[in-house]
Design an enzyme around this catalytic site. Structure first.
Site, PDB file in Angstrom:
ATOM      1  N   ARG A  99     -20.153  -5.178  14.028  1.00 38.87           N
ATOM      2  CA  ARG A  99     -21.412  -5.917  13.819  1.00 38.87           C
ATOM      3  C   ARG A  99     -21.768  -6.638  15.101  1.00 38.87           C
ATOM      4  O   ARG A  99     -20.873  -7.150  15.786  1.00 38.87           O
ATOM      5  CB  ARG A  99     -21.234  -6.982  12.719  1.00 38.87           C
ATOM      6  CG  ARG A  99     -21.087  -6.451  11.333  1.00 38.87           C
ATOM      7  CD  ARG A  99     -20.465  -7.491  10.435  1.00 38.87           C
ATOM      8  NE  ARG A  99     -19.144  -7.886  10.933  1.00 38.87           N
ATOM      9  CZ  ARG A  99     -18.416  -8.882  10.437  1.00 38.87           C
ATOM     10  NH1 ARG A  99     -18.875  -9.607   9.434  1.00 38.87           N
ATOM     11  NH2 ARG A  99     -17.234  -9.168  10.932  1.00 38.87           N
ATOM     12  N   CYS A 144     -29.838  -1.159  12.852  1.00 40.49           N
ATOM     13  CA  CYS A 144     -29.072  -0.154  12.108  1.00 40.49           C
ATOM     14  C   CYS A 144     -29.401  -0.025  10.625  1.00 40.49           C
ATOM     15  O   CYS A 144     -29.754   1.063  10.181  1.00 40.49           O
ATOM     16  CB  CYS A 144     -27.594  -0.386  12.331  1.00 40.49           C
ATOM     17  SG  CYS A 144     -27.204  -0.009  14.059  1.00 40.49           S
ATOM     18  N   THR A 176     -24.468   6.675  15.453  1.00 34.69           N
ATOM     19  CA  THR A 176     -24.641   6.972  14.025  1.00 34.69           C
ATOM     20  C   THR A 176     -25.597   8.153  13.884  1.00 34.69           C
ATOM     21  O   THR A 176     -26.731   8.101  14.364  1.00 34.69           O
ATOM     22  CB  THR A 176     -25.221   5.734  13.308  1.00 34.69           C
ATOM     23  OG1 THR A 176     -24.316   4.650  13.523  1.00 34.69           O
ATOM     24  CG2 THR A 176     -25.402   5.989  11.827  1.00 34.69           C
TER      25      THR A 176
HETATM   26  P1  NAD Z   1     -28.594   0.771  22.571  1.00 33.93           P
HETATM   27  O1  NAD Z   1     -30.012   1.133  22.593  1.00 33.93           O
HETATM   28  O2  NAD Z   1     -28.184  -0.637  22.791  1.00 33.93           O
HETATM   29  O3  NAD Z   1     -27.786   1.664  23.640  1.00 33.93           O
HETATM   30  C1  NAD Z   1     -27.982   3.024  23.813  1.00 33.93           C
HETATM   31  C2  NAD Z   1     -27.865   3.315  25.312  1.00 33.93           C
HETATM   32  O4  NAD Z   1     -27.889   4.717  25.503  1.00 33.93           O
HETATM   33  C3  NAD Z   1     -29.023   2.734  26.134  1.00 33.93           C
HETATM   34  O5  NAD Z   1     -28.491   1.896  27.138  1.00 33.93           O
HETATM   35  C4  NAD Z   1     -29.694   3.968  26.732  1.00 33.93           C
HETATM   36  O6  NAD Z   1     -30.197   3.748  28.028  1.00 33.93           O
HETATM   37  C5  NAD Z   1     -28.564   4.968  26.727  1.00 33.93           C
HETATM   38  N1  NAD Z   1     -29.023   6.369  26.735  1.00 33.93           N
HETATM   39  C6  NAD Z   1     -29.957   6.937  25.951  1.00 33.93           C
HETATM   40  N2  NAD Z   1     -30.067   8.239  26.247  1.00 33.93           N
HETATM   41  C7  NAD Z   1     -29.184   8.488  27.236  1.00 33.93           C
HETATM   42  C8  NAD Z   1     -28.846   9.656  27.980  1.00 33.93           C
HETATM   43  N3  NAD Z   1     -29.443  10.824  27.735  1.00 33.93           N
HETATM   44  N4  NAD Z   1     -27.900   9.544  28.907  1.00 33.93           N
HETATM   45  C9  NAD Z   1     -27.288   8.360  29.149  1.00 33.93           C
HETATM   46  N5  NAD Z   1     -27.569   7.236  28.492  1.00 33.93           N
HETATM   47  C10 NAD Z   1     -28.514   7.301  27.548  1.00 33.93           C
HETATM   48  O7  NAD Z   1     -28.044   1.289  21.168  1.00 33.93           O
HETATM   49  P2  NAD Z   1     -26.775   0.752  20.351  1.00 33.93           P
HETATM   50  O8  NAD Z   1     -27.168  -0.400  19.516  1.00 33.93           O
HETATM   51  O9  NAD Z   1     -25.605   0.653  21.257  1.00 33.93           O
HETATM   52  O10 NAD Z   1     -26.559   1.984  19.349  1.00 33.93           O
HETATM   53  C11 NAD Z   1     -26.075   3.216  19.805  1.00 33.93           C
HETATM   54  C12 NAD Z   1     -25.671   4.025  18.589  1.00 33.93           C
HETATM   55  O11 NAD Z   1     -24.608   3.377  17.899  1.00 33.93           O
HETATM   56  C13 NAD Z   1     -26.788   4.207  17.542  1.00 33.93           C
HETATM   57  O12 NAD Z   1     -26.655   5.459  16.955  1.00 33.93           O
HETATM   58  C14 NAD Z   1     -26.470   3.119  16.534  1.00 33.93           C
HETATM   59  O13 NAD Z   1     -26.955   3.436  15.254  1.00 33.93           O
HETATM   60  C15 NAD Z   1     -24.962   3.116  16.544  1.00 33.93           C
HETATM   61  N6  NAD Z   1     -24.343   1.848  16.130  1.00 33.93           N
HETATM   62  C16 NAD Z   1     -24.849   0.665  16.601  1.00 33.93           C
HETATM   63  C17 NAD Z   1     -24.225  -0.532  16.230  1.00 33.93           C
HETATM   64  C18 NAD Z   1     -24.754  -1.855  16.699  1.00 33.93           C
HETATM   65  O14 NAD Z   1     -24.268  -2.883  16.227  1.00 33.93           O
HETATM   66  N7  NAD Z   1     -25.713  -1.922  17.596  1.00 33.93           N
HETATM   67  C19 NAD Z   1     -23.077  -0.508  15.424  1.00 33.93           C
HETATM   68  C20 NAD Z   1     -22.589   0.730  14.994  1.00 33.93           C
HETATM   69  C21 NAD Z   1     -23.229   1.896  15.361  1.00 33.93           C
HETATM   70  C1  UGA Z   2     -24.296  -3.652  10.459  1.00 31.31           C
HETATM   71  C2  UGA Z   2     -22.972  -3.388   9.727  1.00 31.31           C
HETATM   72  O1  UGA Z   2     -22.503  -4.607   9.144  1.00 31.31           O
HETATM   73  C3  UGA Z   2     -21.909  -2.845  10.687  1.00 31.31           C
HETATM   74  O2  UGA Z   2     -20.724  -2.518   9.976  1.00 31.31           O
HETATM   75  C4  UGA Z   2     -22.472  -1.592  11.362  1.00 31.31           C
HETATM   76  O3  UGA Z   2     -21.556  -1.088  12.314  1.00 31.31           O
HETATM   77  C5  UGA Z   2     -23.783  -1.918  12.046  1.00 31.31           C
HETATM   78  O4  UGA Z   2     -24.725  -2.447  11.072  1.00 31.31           O
HETATM   79  C6  UGA Z   2     -24.410  -0.695  12.627  1.00 31.31           C
HETATM   80  O5  UGA Z   2     -24.246   0.401  12.136  1.00 31.31           O
HETATM   81  O6  UGA Z   2     -25.099  -0.932  13.612  1.00 31.31           O
HETATM   82  P1  UGA Z   2     -25.248  -5.551  12.069  1.00 31.31           P
HETATM   83  O7  UGA Z   2     -26.551  -4.865  11.842  1.00 31.31           O
HETATM   84  O8  UGA Z   2     -24.835  -5.877  13.451  1.00 31.31           O
HETATM   85  O9  UGA Z   2     -24.062  -4.658  11.435  1.00 31.31           O
HETATM   86  O10 UGA Z   2     -25.241  -6.927  11.272  1.00 31.31           O
HETATM   87  P2  UGA Z   2     -24.920  -7.397   9.775  1.00 31.31           P
HETATM   88  O11 UGA Z   2     -24.064  -8.581   9.850  1.00 31.31           O
HETATM   89  O12 UGA Z   2     -24.469  -6.285   8.922  1.00 31.31           O
HETATM   90  O13 UGA Z   2     -26.364  -7.869   9.288  1.00 31.31           O
HETATM   91  C7  UGA Z   2     -27.425  -6.944   9.117  1.00 31.31           C
HETATM   92  C8  UGA Z   2     -28.615  -7.637   8.486  1.00 31.31           C
HETATM   93  O14 UGA Z   2     -28.337  -7.961   7.127  1.00 31.31           O
HETATM   94  C9  UGA Z   2     -29.005  -8.950   9.165  1.00 31.31           C
HETATM   95  O15 UGA Z   2     -30.411  -9.026   9.257  1.00 31.31           O
HETATM   96  C10 UGA Z   2     -28.475 -10.023   8.238  1.00 31.31           C
HETATM   97  O16 UGA Z   2     -29.213 -11.204   8.291  1.00 31.31           O
HETATM   98  C11 UGA Z   2     -28.642  -9.328   6.884  1.00 31.31           C
HETATM   99  N1  UGA Z   2     -27.709  -9.853   5.852  1.00 31.31           N
HETATM  100  C12 UGA Z   2     -26.370  -9.640   5.994  1.00 31.31           C
HETATM  101  C13 UGA Z   2     -28.228 -10.504   4.746  1.00 31.31           C
HETATM  102  O17 UGA Z   2     -29.454 -10.672   4.611  1.00 31.31           O
HETATM  103  N2  UGA Z   2     -27.348 -10.948   3.783  1.00 31.31           N
HETATM  104  C14 UGA Z   2     -26.001 -10.767   3.883  1.00 31.31           C
HETATM  105  O18 UGA Z   2     -25.268 -11.189   2.968  1.00 31.31           O
HETATM  106  C15 UGA Z   2     -25.505 -10.091   5.018  1.00 31.31           C
END
Ligand code: NAD
Ligand code: UGA
Length: 431
Positions: free
Chosen positions: A154, A260, A121
């Site tokens: 999520r 996020c 993101t």
């Molecule tokens: P994370 O911290 O779990 O994973 C990121 C990984 O990237 C780590 O394992 C880290 O070691 C690796 N990394 C960092 N720099 C690097 C480099 N230079 N070379 C190789 N590897 C490297 O993070 P995440 O939760 O997977 O999120 C990643 C991105 O996706 C963020 O931008 C986040 O906002 C977005 N996103 C996350 C979610 C979610 O549910 N976690 C959902 C949608 C989008």
């Molecule tokens: C959220 C979005 O739902 C995903 O679509 C997105 O990809 C992701 O962020 C991201 O960009 O990382 P996530 O953070 O995994 O996903 O979990 P959610 O289920 O969205 O919950 C987020 C937070 O909101 C939690 O702390 C949850 O407890 C809270 N929440 C959610 C509430 O307090 N009320 C609700 O009705 C729903």
């Protein structure tokens, strides 16, 4: 197709495993050596339902492998997904140094056409920076395209979300890039929205900000309900049945957390300000969310009179159920505040205890289950609505606590039932 995933975290691993399951050859890269060692040994470094099985299945079929070498990842694939972290800086902006680092290496190593896809993101206009960086540092005439393909999964239901998305967004600047991504996602049979890269980047920040806004809206309403004697669960049902509003993300509680929503709302506010349009509505979303944690604390003080020396059982540490992720978890923030005020904290979470130990150290007592944590406590606080916290033997709890006091931070318990059993119950906006 041959696909590389750079960044094997929550998003990278799920994307890699799912794309392998769809029949692609996938190489996941991470600079974290111990993470790759764990993956190569057949285990998974994070808790995400179904992920370990999916990884083992596809590794077994030789469609999924892991390496620490980005160079290897770049040479291996036609399509490279950037899935590295984009954490918040102190000023709220997204820290994009990992994205730049990866762009540099892609430029140095690419030896044939590559489609470089941002899945992390990122704020609008990051794609342009990635493109400029690769153009500046590439060492030969190999062509490339940039695309933005934000991820909407999520945690806790990541595989299901990836495989059955409401939509897939692809932001592209060429027909070739669009064709490759359409082909990659063809097996999912999902609605595909095509924009330019900036449109896709804005869609991701807007979607998360909008969902966060819904949560803050319902949380603000919960406070009005409490002051008037209405019940927020009934009010949420009453508005959510309007199809234009819908019932999702209308659960009041101690606020949104995770890696996020908090960071993306901040980053969106920051980029909008930089672009010359202060998005003040989102600042209010943040304020309401911060207040909910304070609100939980105020309720505890109202129920317990004084906090110092009180024993508080905390059920749930993760920011939501079905994950071990404690990043920006409201539970952790509230625990820290209670500790500062002199409370003694006993905690239990079905999956997040190890991660919590890294954050809380020996400042709290770690328990093996709900009943052990409740023993001798002055109050039970439900922070995360895990299923196992829904089925509680309250008669047993009544006998082991010091005071029968419950703060239900996620509104999952029946207030009437608990009151009839002699508990003092408070929810977040319940009658
Ligand atoms: P994370 O911290 O779990 O994973 C990121 C990984 O990237 C780590 O394992 C880290 O070691 C690796 N990394 C960092 N720099 C690097 C480099 N230079 N070379 C190789 N590897 C490297 O993070 P995440 O939760 O997977 O999120 C990643 C991105 O996706 C963020 O931008 C986040 O906002 C977005 N996103 C996350 C979610 C979610 O549910 N976690 C959902 C949608 C989008
Ligand atoms: C959220 C979005 O739902 C995903 O679509 C997105 O990809 C992701 O962020 C991201 O960009 O990382 P996530 O953070 O995994 O996903 O979990 P959610 O289920 O969205 O919950 C987020 C937070 O909101 C939690 O702390 C949850 O407890 C809270 N929440 C959610 C509430 O307090 N009320 C609700 O009705 C729903």
């Amino acid at each position: 197709m041959k696909v590389s995933i750079i960044g094997a975290g929550y998003v990278g691993l799920v994307t890699g495993a799912c794309l392998a399951e769809l029949g692609n050859e996938v190489l996941c890269v991470d600079r974290n050596v111990s993470k790759i060692e764990i993956l190569n040994s057949g285990s998974v470094p994070i808790y995400e339902p179904g992920l370990e099985e999916l990884i083992q299945k596809n590794s077994g079929k030789k469609r999924l492998s892991f390496t620490v070498s980005i160079e290897e990842g770049v040479r291996f694939a036609d399509v490279i997904f950037i899935c590295v972290g984009t954490p918040p800086r102190d000023d709220g902006s997204a820290d994009l140094t990992a994205i730049e680092e990866v762009s540099d290496i892609i430029a140095e190593c690419m030896d044939s056409y590559k489609l470089v896809v941002e899945k992390s993101t990122v704020p609008v206009e990051t794609g342009e920076w990635v493109k400029k960086t690769i153009e500046k540092f590439k060492r030969n005439s190999a062509e490339f395209d940039i695309a933005s393909n934000p991820e909407f999964l999520r945690e806790g239901s990541a595989i299901e979300d990836f495989m059955n998305p409401d939509r897939i967004v692809i932001g592209v600047e060429s027909l070739k890039a669009e064709t490759i991504l359409r082909e990659l996602y063809r097996p999912l049979d999902a609605k595909i929205v095509v924009t330019n890269t900036k449109g896709a980047e804005i869609i991701k920040h807007s979607a998360n900000s909008f969902l966060a806004m819904k949560i803050s809206f319902i949380n603000a309403l919960s406070n009005i309900c409490e002051k008037t004697g209405a019940d927020i669960n009934e009010v949420a049902e009453g508005i959510g049945l309007d199809k234009r509003i819908n019932p999702y993300f209308l659960k009041a509680g101690i606020g949104f957390g995770g890696s996020c929503f908090p960071k993306d709302v901040k980053a969106f506010i920051h980029i909008c300000e930089k672009l010359g349009y202060p998005f003040n509505l989102l600042k209010e979303v943040e304020k309401i969310n911060e207040y909910q944690k304070e609100n939980a604390f105020i309720k505890l003080r109202e129920m317990l009179w004084n906090i110092p020396g009180k024993i508080i059982a905390v059920w749930g540490l993760a920011f939501k159920p079905n994950t071990d992720d404690i990043r920006s978890s409201p539970s952790i923030d509230i625990i820290k505040k209670l500790l500062k005020e002199g409370a003694k904290i006993k905690v239990f979470d079905p999956a997040a205890m190890e991660k919590a130990k890294e954050e809380l150290g020996d400042s709290v007592i770690y328990c093996n289950d709900t009943y052990t944590s409740a023993t001798g406590s002055d109050c039970i606080v439900l922070m995360t609505e895990w299923n196992e916290f829904k089925e509680i033997d309250w008669n047993r709890i009544k006998k082991i606590v010091r005071q029968p006091v419950v703060l239900d931070g996620r509104n999952i318990y029946d207030p009437v039932k608990l009151k009839n059993m002699g508990f003092e119950y408070r929810g977040m906006g319940r009658r």
